[in-house]
Design a protein around this motif. Structure first.
Motif, PDB file in Angstrom:
ATOM      1  N   ASN A  68       0.843  -1.182   0.000  1.00  0.00           N
ATOM      2  CA  ASN A  68       0.000   0.000   0.000  1.00  0.00           C
ATOM      3  C   ASN A  68       0.889   1.247   0.000  1.00  0.00           C
ATOM      4  O   ASN A  68       1.727   1.410   0.904  1.00  0.00           O
ATOM      5  CB  ASN A  68      -0.890  -0.002   1.245  1.00  0.00           C
ATOM      6  N   PRO A  69       0.735   2.144  -0.973  1.00  0.00           N
ATOM      7  CA  PRO A  69       1.545   3.366  -0.989  1.00  0.00           C
ATOM      8  C   PRO A  69       1.427   4.180   0.291  1.00  0.00           C
ATOM      9  O   PRO A  69       2.369   4.880   0.680  1.00  0.00           O
ATOM     10  CB  PRO A  69       0.996   4.135  -2.194  1.00  0.00           C
ATOM     11  N   GLU A  70       0.272   4.090   0.958  1.00  0.00           N
ATOM     12  CA  GLU A  70       0.099   4.807   2.216  1.00  0.00           C
ATOM     13  C   GLU A  70       1.056   4.275   3.284  1.00  0.00           C
ATOM     14  O   GLU A  70       1.576   5.041   4.109  1.00  0.00           O
ATOM     15  CB  GLU A  70      -1.346   4.671   2.698  1.00  0.00           C
ATOM     16  N   LEU A  71       1.285   2.976   3.283  1.00  0.00           N
ATOM     17  CA  LEU A  71       2.226   2.374   4.224  1.00  0.00           C
ATOM     18  C   LEU A  71       3.655   2.814   3.909  1.00  0.00           C
ATOM     19  O   LEU A  71       4.423   3.173   4.805  1.00  0.00           O
ATOM     20  CB  LEU A  71       2.116   0.848   4.163  1.00  0.00           C
ATOM     21  N   VAL A  72       4.008   2.784   2.637  1.00  0.00           N
ATOM     22  CA  VAL A  72       5.357   3.200   2.231  1.00  0.00           C
ATOM     23  C   VAL A  72       5.619   4.637   2.664  1.00  0.00           C
ATOM     24  O   VAL A  72       6.695   4.965   3.190  1.00  0.00           O
ATOM     25  CB  VAL A  72       5.531   3.050   0.712  1.00  0.00           C
ATOM     26  N   ALA A  73       4.622   5.507   2.477  1.00  0.00           N
ATOM     27  CA  ALA A  73       4.800   6.938   2.765  1.00  0.00           C
ATOM     28  C   ALA A  73       4.979   7.227   4.253  1.00  0.00           C
ATOM     29  O   ALA A  73       5.429   8.323   4.612  1.00  0.00           O
ATOM     30  CB  ALA A  73       3.608   7.724   2.223  1.00  0.00           C
ATOM     31  N   ARG A  74       4.670   6.270   5.105  1.00  0.00           N
ATOM     32  CA  ARG A  74       4.921   6.463   6.537  1.00  0.00           C
ATOM     33  C   ARG A  74       6.405   6.363   6.871  1.00  0.00           C
ATOM     34  O   ARG A  74       6.837   6.788   7.943  1.00  0.00           O
ATOM     35  CB  ARG A  74       4.145   5.419   7.351  1.00  0.00           C
ATOM     36  N   HIS A  75       7.178   5.778   5.956  1.00  0.00           N
ATOM     37  CA  HIS A  75       8.585   5.518   6.242  1.00  0.00           C
ATOM     38  C   HIS A  75       9.560   6.164   5.258  1.00  0.00           C
ATOM     39  O   HIS A  75      10.724   6.400   5.585  1.00  0.00           O
ATOM     40  CB  HIS A  75       8.817   4.007   6.255  1.00  0.00           C
ATOM     41  N   GLY A 177      -2.981  -4.314 -11.195  1.00  0.00           N
ATOM     42  CA  GLY A 177      -2.244  -3.408 -10.336  1.00  0.00           C
ATOM     43  C   GLY A 177      -1.698  -4.137  -9.127  1.00  0.00           C
ATOM     44  O   GLY A 177      -1.913  -5.343  -8.957  1.00  0.00           O
ATOM     45  N   GLY A 178      -1.013  -3.417  -8.251  1.00  0.00           N
ATOM     46  CA  GLY A 178      -0.364  -4.060  -7.108  1.00  0.00           C
ATOM     47  C   GLY A 178      -1.297  -4.822  -6.206  1.00  0.00           C
ATOM     48  O   GLY A 178      -1.047  -5.977  -5.848  1.00  0.00           O
ATOM     49  N   LEU A 179      -2.398  -4.199  -5.799  1.00  0.00           N
ATOM     50  CA  LEU A 179      -3.332  -4.871  -4.903  1.00  0.00           C
ATOM     51  C   LEU A 179      -4.031  -6.026  -5.609  1.00  0.00           C
ATOM     52  O   LEU A 179      -4.198  -7.113  -5.038  1.00  0.00           O
ATOM     53  CB  LEU A 179      -4.353  -3.870  -4.359  1.00  0.00           C
ATOM     54  N   THR A 200       0.842  -7.587   6.190  1.00  0.00           N
ATOM     55  CA  THR A 200       2.228  -7.292   5.828  1.00  0.00           C
ATOM     56  C   THR A 200       2.342  -6.246   4.736  1.00  0.00           C
ATOM     57  O   THR A 200       3.339  -5.524   4.668  1.00  0.00           O
ATOM     58  CB  THR A 200       2.965  -8.566   5.370  1.00  0.00           C
ATOM     59  N   ARG A 201       1.337  -6.135   3.888  1.00  0.00           N
ATOM     60  CA  ARG A 201       1.390  -5.181   2.778  1.00  0.00           C
ATOM     61  C   ARG A 201       0.600  -3.902   3.047  1.00  0.00           C
ATOM     62  O   ARG A 201       0.593  -2.997   2.224  1.00  0.00           O
ATOM     63  CB  ARG A 201       0.869  -5.834   1.501  1.00  0.00           C
ATOM     64  N   GLY A 202      -0.075  -3.836   4.192  1.00  0.00           N
ATOM     65  CA  GLY A 202      -0.677  -2.577   4.618  1.00  0.00           C
ATOM     66  C   GLY A 202      -2.028  -2.250   4.035  1.00  0.00           C
ATOM     67  O   GLY A 202      -2.420  -1.077   4.004  1.00  0.00           O
ATOM     68  N   TRP A 203      -2.794  -3.245   3.590  1.00  0.00           N
ATOM     69  CA  TRP A 203      -4.103  -2.985   2.988  1.00  0.00           C
ATOM     70  C   TRP A 203      -5.210  -3.193   4.010  1.00  0.00           C
ATOM     71  O   TRP A 203      -5.190  -4.146   4.787  1.00  0.00           O
ATOM     72  CB  TRP A 203      -4.323  -3.908   1.792  1.00  0.00           C
ATOM     73  N   SER A 204      -6.195  -2.316   3.989  1.00  0.00           N
ATOM     74  CA  SER A 204      -7.340  -2.446   4.895  1.00  0.00           C
ATOM     75  C   SER A 204      -8.323  -3.481   4.354  1.00  0.00           C
ATOM     76  O   SER A 204      -8.274  -3.856   3.168  1.00  0.00           O
ATOM     77  CB  SER A 204      -8.058  -1.101   5.033  1.00  0.00           C
ATOM     78  N   TRP A 208      -9.138  -4.229   0.378  1.00  0.00           N
ATOM     79  CA  TRP A 208      -9.051  -5.606  -0.112  1.00  0.00           C
ATOM     80  C   TRP A 208     -10.376  -6.050  -0.724  1.00  0.00           C
ATOM     81  O   TRP A 208     -10.406  -6.618  -1.820  1.00  0.00           O
ATOM     82  CB  TRP A 208      -8.650  -6.533   1.036  1.00  0.00           C
ATOM     83  N   ASP A 209     -11.464  -5.767  -0.030  1.00  0.00           N
ATOM     84  CA  ASP A 209     -12.786  -6.164  -0.512  1.00  0.00           C
ATOM     85  C   ASP A 209     -13.141  -5.444  -1.816  1.00  0.00           C
ATOM     86  O   ASP A 209     -13.753  -6.035  -2.718  1.00  0.00           O
ATOM     87  CB  ASP A 209     -13.848  -5.885   0.543  1.00  0.00           C
ATOM     88  N   ALA A 210     -12.768  -4.173  -1.908  1.00  0.00           N
ATOM     89  CA  ALA A 210     -13.059  -3.418  -3.131  1.00  0.00           C
ATOM     90  C   ALA A 210     -12.304  -4.005  -4.316  1.00  0.00           C
ATOM     91  O   ALA A 210     -12.850  -4.112  -5.428  1.00  0.00           O
ATOM     92  CB  ALA A 210     -12.695  -1.951  -2.941  1.00  0.00           C
ATOM     93  N   ALA A 211     -11.046  -4.407  -4.095  1.00  0.00           N
ATOM     94  CA  ALA A 211     -10.275  -5.036  -5.162  1.00  0.00           C
ATOM     95  C   ALA A 211     -10.896  -6.371  -5.554  1.00  0.00           C
ATOM     96  O   ALA A 211     -10.976  -6.711  -6.744  1.00  0.00           O
ATOM     97  CB  ALA A 211      -8.825  -5.239  -4.718  1.00  0.00           C
ATOM     98  N   GLY A 212     -11.372  -7.129  -4.559  1.00  0.00           N
ATOM     99  CA  GLY A 212     -12.028  -8.390  -4.852  1.00  0.00           C
ATOM    100  C   GLY A 212     -13.296  -8.196  -5.669  1.00  0.00           C
ATOM    101  O   GLY A 212     -13.565  -8.951  -6.616  1.00  0.00           O
ATOM    102  N   ASP A 213     -14.066  -7.176  -5.328  1.00  0.00           N
ATOM    103  CA  ASP A 213     -15.291  -6.893  -6.084  1.00  0.00           C
ATOM    104  C   ASP A 213     -14.964  -6.551  -7.534  1.00  0.00           C
ATOM    105  O   ASP A 213     -15.652  -7.007  -8.465  1.00  0.00           O
ATOM    106  CB  ASP A 213     -16.049  -5.735  -5.437  1.00  0.00           C
ATOM    107  N   ALA A 214     -13.919  -5.756  -7.731  1.00  0.00           N
ATOM    108  CA  ALA A 214     -13.529  -5.377  -9.092  1.00  0.00           C
ATOM    109  C   ALA A 214     -13.079  -6.591  -9.893  1.00  0.00           C
ATOM    110  O   ALA A 214     -13.396  -6.723 -11.091  1.00  0.00           O
ATOM    111  CB  ALA A 214     -12.412  -4.340  -9.040  1.00  0.00           C
TER     112      ALA A 214
END
Length: 287
Positions: A68-75, A177-179, A200-204, A208-214
């Motif tokens: 998750n880019p949000e996780l990366v941006a924390r560090h 895409g990544g997710l 481990t990859r920082g996804w909520s 995750w559910d939205a990616a599964g629906d897509a």
């Protein structure tokens, strides 16, 4: 099927273990925190990305792909304010030295087996191409270490990042895409469980559910979250494309030397795993 094609399909269990063990080693976090980084995810992101220089969080997320880019941006970029990329690279090699010595033992480290494997693995990297492979290219620009066990680790790292960049190209070509790549990989049953992948990859759960629906709308996943026939075909195309993009080093090395390197690294990987390099089941499949 030639030796090059066989080796690309068995890369994870035979070669990747010798690189990836550093991510689970206490020596890695110790060395990188001594260099100035904060413990935890920062040591992973900065340690692996440092050969590319003080890059932005967007570059790290793009080249690592399924975080998750949000996780990366924390560090990132904070990590670069705490330790320079050069210091991080130096500390990483210090950690590799200590980790391999602990897991394999000094006798193995100093053995002809490791020296031969290092020479062959370094020769194999002569068949790698940097074009379109940014993470590989950053590591390829580093100076080679002198000690055989560090040469071996660096060579395997180059082979791994070269393959990984090719895998990302295959994912992009096939519209994942990544997710989505992570969700479909989990659905194969050959990787993380969903809970571990999200953690481990920082996804909520919502992401995750939205990616599964897509993916269900695209016909890739079924109602239960498993791969459809089209989904299995998609993942198979991605693996075939990844392997095809990864044969260069083995074609360069040649069939006889490739087979020998596979034997040597397979033995060293098993020794490291048996010495407790990974948590349970991390490398149980394909080992």
């Amino acid at each position: 099927m030639g030796e090059a094609s066989r080796v690309t399909g068995r890369f994870r269990g035979t070669f990747d273990a010798l690189h990836s063990l550093t991510y689970f080693a206490p020596e890695t976090e110790a060395a990188l925190t001594d260099a100035g980084l904060r413990p935890g995810r920062m040591t992973y992101f900065a340690g692996r990305a440092a050969p590319m220089g003080a890059v932005s969080p967007g570059v790290v997320a793009a080249t690592f792909y399924n975080f998750n880019p949000e996780l990366v941006a924390r560090h990132i970029p904070r990590a670069w304010t705490l330790a320079s990329p050069d210091r991080i690279i130096e500390a990483r090699f210090e950690a590799v030295d200590a980790t391999l010595t602990r897991l394999l033992g000094k006798d193995t480290i100093d053995s002809e087996q490791v020296a031969e494997a290092a020479e062959l693995a370094r020769e194999a990297t002569g068949g790698c191409q940097a074009d379109g492979r940014p993470l590989y290219a950053g590591h390829a620009d580093l100076d080679w270490p002198s000690e055989p066990h560090l040469v071996l680790w660096h060579a395997v790292t180059l082979l791994r990042e070269h393959r990984g960049d090719g895998h990302i190209a295959a994912l992009v070509l096939n519209g994942l895409g990544g997710l989505e790549a992570l969700v479909t990989h989990t659905a194969t049953g050959k990787g993380f469980q969903a809970a571990a992948a999200k953690a481990t990859r920082g996804w909520s759960d919502e992401q995750w559910d939205a990616a599964g629906d897509a993916l269900r709308e695209k016909g890739v996943l079924d109602a239960e979250g498993g791969l459809t026939e089209a989904g299995n075909d998609l993942r198979e195309r991605i693996e075939v494309a990844t392997n095809a993009a990864s044969t260069g080093p083995w074609e360069h090395l040649g069939e006889e030397k490739t087979k020998r390197l596979h034997e040597l690294c397979g033995s060293l990987s098993r020794q490291a795993v048996e010495a407790g390099a990974f948590p349970a089941n991390v490398f149980s499949k394909g080992q």
